[in-house]
Design a protein around this motif. Structure first.
Motif, short mmCIF file in Angstrom:
data_model
loop_
_atom_site.label_atom_id
_atom_site.label_comp_id
_atom_site.label_asym_id
_atom_site.label_seq_id
_atom_site.Cartn_x
_atom_site.Cartn_y
_atom_site.Cartn_z
N UNK A 46 26.67 10.62 -3.41
CA UNK A 46 25.86 11.11 -4.80
C UNK A 46 25.99 9.81 -5.71
N UNK A 47 27.05 9.01 -5.62
CA UNK A 47 27.40 7.72 -6.48
C UNK A 47 26.57 6.45 -5.55
N UNK A 48 26.01 5.83 -6.83
CA UNK A 48 24.91 4.77 -6.35
C UNK A 48 25.77 3.26 -6.86
N UNK A 49 26.42 3.35 -7.79
CA UNK A 49 27.20 2.20 -8.10
C UNK A 49 28.77 2.03 -7.48
N UNK A 50 29.58 2.60 -8.29
CA UNK A 50 31.05 2.60 -8.18
C UNK A 50 31.59 3.60 -7.12
N UNK A 51 31.51 3.12 -5.90
CA UNK A 51 31.93 3.92 -4.78
C UNK A 51 33.52 4.38 -4.88
N UNK A 52 34.26 3.48 -5.48
CA UNK A 52 35.74 3.71 -5.54
C UNK A 52 35.88 5.22 -6.22
N UNK A 53 34.95 5.67 -6.88
CA UNK A 53 35.18 6.87 -7.45
C UNK A 53 34.61 8.38 -6.34
N UNK A 54 34.48 7.70 -5.12
CA UNK A 54 34.09 8.85 -4.29
C UNK A 54 35.35 9.92 -3.98
N UNK B 221 30.26 28.51 -5.91
CA UNK B 221 28.96 28.61 -6.20
C UNK B 221 28.34 27.31 -6.92
N UNK B 222 29.00 26.95 -8.08
CA UNK B 222 29.05 25.77 -8.87
C UNK B 222 28.67 24.43 -7.97
N UNK B 223 29.62 24.16 -6.89
CA UNK B 223 29.80 23.06 -6.29
C UNK B 223 28.29 23.23 -5.34
N UNK B 224 27.95 24.20 -4.94
CA UNK B 224 26.82 24.13 -3.98
C UNK B 224 25.70 24.01 -4.62
N UNK B 225 25.61 24.30 -6.15
CA UNK B 225 24.42 24.05 -6.96
C UNK B 225 24.53 22.67 -7.38
N UNK B 226 25.57 22.13 -7.61
CA UNK B 226 25.79 20.52 -7.82
C UNK B 226 25.16 19.80 -6.75
N UNK B 227 25.56 20.34 -5.71
CA UNK B 227 24.86 19.47 -4.33
C UNK B 227 23.48 19.55 -4.40
N UNK B 228 22.98 20.73 -4.74
CA UNK B 228 21.64 20.80 -4.43
C UNK B 228 20.95 20.09 -5.56
N UNK B 229 21.34 19.88 -6.82
CA UNK B 229 21.05 19.13 -8.03
C UNK B 229 21.22 17.72 -7.78
N UNK B 230 22.22 17.44 -7.10
CA UNK B 230 22.74 15.96 -7.16
C UNK B 230 23.19 15.58 -8.39
N UNK B 231 24.20 16.32 -8.82
CA UNK B 231 25.01 16.25 -10.12
C UNK B 231 26.17 15.98 -10.05
N UNK B 232 26.80 14.90 -9.96
CA UNK B 232 28.10 14.57 -9.81
C UNK B 232 29.22 14.79 -10.58
N UNK B 233 28.83 14.82 -11.98
CA UNK B 233 29.63 15.46 -12.90
C UNK B 233 30.13 17.07 -12.61
N UNK B 234 29.16 17.79 -12.30
CA UNK B 234 29.35 19.10 -12.25
C UNK B 234 29.84 19.36 -10.91
N UNK B 235 29.59 18.77 -10.11
CA UNK B 235 30.42 18.76 -8.53
C UNK B 235 32.07 18.59 -8.79
N UNK B 236 32.20 17.53 -9.51
CA UNK B 236 33.57 17.39 -9.69
C UNK B 236 34.22 18.69 -10.48
N UNK B 237 33.67 19.08 -11.69
CA UNK B 237 34.04 19.96 -12.38
C UNK B 237 34.35 21.34 -11.68
N UNK B 238 33.31 21.68 -10.65
CA UNK B 238 33.54 22.74 -9.38
C UNK B 238 34.64 22.81 -8.64
N UNK B 239 35.09 21.38 -8.31
CA UNK B 239 36.12 21.31 -7.51
C UNK B 239 37.33 21.28 -8.23
N UNK B 240 37.36 21.07 -9.45
CA UNK B 240 38.50 21.29 -10.49
C UNK B 240 38.74 22.69 -10.43
#
Length: 408
Positions: A48-56, A99-118
């Motif tokens: 998902x990240x295009x710039x800072x891969x350290x946040x992977x 469910x939120x993580x799956x949706x975030x992957x579909x939409x390519x939204x990194x912040x939502x994916x991080x929130x879902x993991x939280x």
């Protein structure tokens, strides 16, 4: 609950065995969610990240941080409403996180994916209480075995999680891992169904100020609490530091996502497989000795990792890492149970887990940055000073308790 009925619970381990089996099964399913995030979170972040891969590795760090923030609410909720209520509510949060993580992957939204993991991590704070819940209705003799039975459920989680990743990562091809997190939601639903049958009486309401237990500050000042918490923190945080960086290090060395998932599978199996006999080993050789062996195995993991970057080095290091966590963390958990009374259990367990997962979150978050800035070798070299520190604390505790016993 009558005094007679409550006394019967703690003199007959039949209910404790039943609860331990149910919690072990729930651990097998609920614990799989964590291994799914560990195996795929850094890879999803990297894509998902295009710039800072350290946040992977931030998704895994968010999961661990969610666990840290969930520990205190978990203790308060279950102290007031009971274990089953808290565990079932957390399973529903786990469903939402998947469910939120799956949706975030579909939409390519990194912040939502991080929130879902939280959110998944927050639910995981309650899963971490399974081991304590298994000991709630157990006699002193059965407590170490009850704890190890529950963690033995992670053996199945070690297979279910990575195999779920392998089976579902291409389900919505070309969107990698979207199906995996949908499956994660389904696993949480299964865990919810199992927890319906759990029977753990709520702690009796205190009738006097003494029955409420000692102040938390008095409990945590005990030398045994301080050392057990330190060993638990180091066992878990060092494991998280190395484990979180490993999938990215493997991809960087030319291995595939399947190689990384299988490596995590062997790691989780090593984490929980020994739990079938860890309780017996603790009973025979003592808690402190088992913790010491666990710390030595963590050091052995880094030694193997520093020897090379072939697949055997990565998998061998991950196996030793899992074994070290098992002995170190279960031993430290057993040590912790010596420091509190029944009426103090929820407060002390929550405080301990808050400390543990706060440090684990820091280790997980720093893992990606350390790997990106300094390399795989540096991540492994950092293990040694903390192992030496904990071994020194264990030696100090044994001398302190021996002197206290002689003084009496």
């Amino acid at each position: 609950m009558s005094v007679i009925a409550e006394s019967a619970i703690f003199t007959n381990d039949r209910l404790a065995r039943r609860n331990a089996v149910l919690l072990a099964l729930a651990q097998a399913i609920g614990g799989a969610s964590a291994s799914i995030v560990i195996a795929t979170g850094p890879l999803v972040g990297y894509m998902m990240l295009t710039d800072d891969k350290a946040l992977a590795t931030l998704p895994v760090s968010a999961m661990v941080l969610g666990t840290a923030f969930g520990t205190l609410p978990a203790g308060m909720i279950m102290r007031r409403y009971g274990r089953r209520f808290g565990f079932m509510g957390a399973a529903l949060i786990g469903v939402l996180g998947g469910f939120l993580a799956s949706y975030a992957v579909f939409r390519d939204v990194f912040s939502l994916f991080v929130f879902a993991c939280a959110l998944s991590g927050f639910a995981g704070a309650f899963v971490q209480q399974y081991r304590f819940a298994a000991a709630d209705t157990a006699t002193d003799a059965f407590k170490p075995k009850a704890i190890s039975w529950v963690l033995a459920g992670g053996v199945l989680a070690g297979v279910v999680g990575p195999q779920t990743v392998i089976a579902t990562k291409d389900f919505f091809d070309p969107i990698l891992f979207a199906g995996t997190y949908l499956a994660q939601a389904g696993l949480s639903l299964i865990a919810l169904a199992l927890l319906v049958f759990l029977q753990i009486p709520k702690p009796p309401r205190p009738k006097s100020s003494d029955a409420r237990g000692r102040p938390l500050t008095q409990i945590i000042r005990q030398p045994r609490f301080l050392v057990s918490a330190a060993c638990g923190i180091c066992s878990y945080a060092l494991m998280s530091l190395v484990m979180t960086a490993t999938p990215l290090a493997m991809i960087g060395c030319g291995f595939t996502e399947t190689d990384a998932a299988l490596g995590i599978q062997w790691h989780v199996l090593a984490m929980f497989g020994p739990s079938f006999f860890t309780g017996n080993l603790i009973a025979r050789f003592g808690k402190e000795r088992i913790v010491s062996i666990g710390l030595a195995l963590l050091a052995g993991c880094s030694i193997v990792a520093l020897m090379g970057i072939e697949l055997a080095h990565f998998w061998g290091a991950l196996i030793l890492l899992g074994l070290g966590w098992n002995f170190g963390f279960i031993g430290a958990t057993a040590m912790l149970t010596d420091t509190y009374r029944p009426e103090e259990r929820n407060m002390v367990q929550a405080a301990n887990d808050f400390l543990v997962f706060g440090f684990v979150a820091a280790a997980s978050f720093s893992s990606g940055a350390l790997l990106n800035a300094f390399g795989w070798s540096t991540v492994n070299w950092l293990v040694f000073p903390f192992v030496v520190l904990c071994l020194g604390l264990l030696g100090w505790l044994l001398r302190h308790e021996r002197k206290a016993a002689l003084a009496v």
